[in-house]
Scaffold this active site. Structure first.
Site, mmCIF file in Angstrom:
data_model
loop_
_atom_site.group_PDB
_atom_site.id
_atom_site.type_symbol
_atom_site.label_atom_id
_atom_site.label_comp_id
_atom_site.label_asym_id
_atom_site.label_seq_id
_atom_site.Cartn_x
_atom_site.Cartn_y
_atom_site.Cartn_z
ATOM 1 N N PHE A 135 0.845 -1.197 0.000
ATOM 2 C CA PHE A 135 0.000 0.000 0.000
ATOM 3 C C PHE A 135 0.880 1.248 0.000
ATOM 4 O O PHE A 135 1.641 1.487 0.945
ATOM 5 C CB PHE A 135 -0.922 -0.011 1.223
ATOM 6 N N GLY A 136 0.760 2.038 -1.059
ATOM 7 C CA GLY A 136 1.498 3.307 -1.161
ATOM 8 C C GLY A 136 0.639 4.438 -0.614
ATOM 9 O O GLY A 136 -0.523 4.592 -1.020
ATOM 10 N N TYR A 137 1.201 5.226 0.318
ATOM 11 C CA TYR A 137 0.445 6.339 0.927
ATOM 12 C C TYR A 137 1.247 7.635 0.866
ATOM 13 O O TYR A 137 0.739 8.701 1.208
ATOM 14 C CB TYR A 137 0.100 6.009 2.395
ATOM 15 N N GLY A 138 2.516 7.533 0.458
ATOM 16 C CA GLY A 138 3.381 8.717 0.369
ATOM 17 C C GLY A 138 3.837 8.851 -1.076
ATOM 18 O O GLY A 138 3.023 8.918 -2.005
ATOM 19 N N SER A 139 5.159 8.826 -1.259
ATOM 20 C CA SER A 139 5.654 8.971 -2.634
ATOM 21 C C SER A 139 5.189 7.812 -3.511
ATOM 22 O O SER A 139 5.091 7.943 -4.735
ATOM 23 C CB SER A 139 7.177 9.073 -2.639
ATOM 24 N N GLU B 244 12.335 -0.261 7.599
ATOM 25 C CA GLU B 244 11.880 -0.826 8.877
ATOM 26 C C GLU B 244 12.937 -0.684 9.960
ATOM 27 O O GLU B 244 12.613 -0.581 11.142
ATOM 28 C CB GLU B 244 11.521 -2.296 8.670
#
Ligand code: BEZ
Length: 208
Positions: free
Chosen positions: A6-10, A98
């Site tokens: 899941f991409g939420y930024g770049s 991480e």
């Protein structure tokens, strides 16, 4: 099992390598916040920029008095399906983050299909920012945060372009997309752009 991140930024506007498909949707129970410092992408060690991280909504509420409404606890983004043959190397690249205190979790991605909220991806991989992350800086007031984003630059470019790219990409994901925090921050930084322009024009006029 297929690896879907899941991409939420770049990763909303810039797919990770080796993607084979894209699913738009939102995850629930999280907020997206510019709560992480960046000393190697959108800032420098001398002047760190700010990038987004996903934070569990209940963690965020316990850290700040900033209101989060139900809508904001939906974070819109993109589920990227990775070519199974490249899964290991893509995971290794993403897991690199991480080391600084991200936890890797699995969550469902939702969207509204024919008016009904539907799980469009089961158990996508998400990277959630932890308070223990040394780069985690938590909540900053909008005037402080917008001034910081407006003024920072790093090897990956202007910090404000990161914000503008993200806001544009999130807005284009779906007509249902709502993210008051992101769009309010975009307005605040664009207002600083406008002030800068006015100040420069004033100086030019004064010098002419
Ligand atoms: C991002 O969207 O910026 C992102 C998501 C997962 C891992 C790394 C980056």
């Amino acid at each position: 099992m297929t690896f879907i991140v899941f991409g939420y930024g770049s990763l909303v506007w810039k797919p990770p390598p080796h993607t084979v498909s894209k699913t738009t949707g939102y995850v629930k129970g999280f907020v997206r916040r510019f709560a992480q410092s960046s000393n190697d992408h959108r800032g420098t060690p001398e002047r760190t920029g700010r990038v987004v991280t996903l934070v569990r909504a209940e963690d965020w509420t316990s850290m700040t008095s900033e209101p989060t409404n139900g809508q904001e606890e939906k974070v819109w983004g993109v589920g990227w399906t990775i070519d199974p043959e490249k899964e290991e190397s893509v995971r290794a690249d993403l897991d690199y983050r991480e080391k600084n205190g991200y936890s890797v979790q699995s969550v469902d991605i939702y969207n509204v299909v024919d008016g009904v909220e539907t799980i469009v991806v089961h158990q996508a991989t998400i990277y959630v920012g932890e308070k223990t992350n040394e780069a985690f800086i938590g909540a900053e007031p909008i005037p402080t945060l917008s001034a910081r984003i407006h003024s920072c630059i790093g090897p990956s470019g202007l910090n404000k372009d990161y914000l503008y790219n993200l806001a544009i990409a999130v807005r284009e994901l779906d007509p249902e997309t709502k993210d008051d925090y992101l769009f309010d921050l975009e307005i605040a930084v664009r207002a600083l752009d406008a002030l800068e322009l006015i100040s420069r024009s004033g100086k030019l006029l004064a010098d002419s």
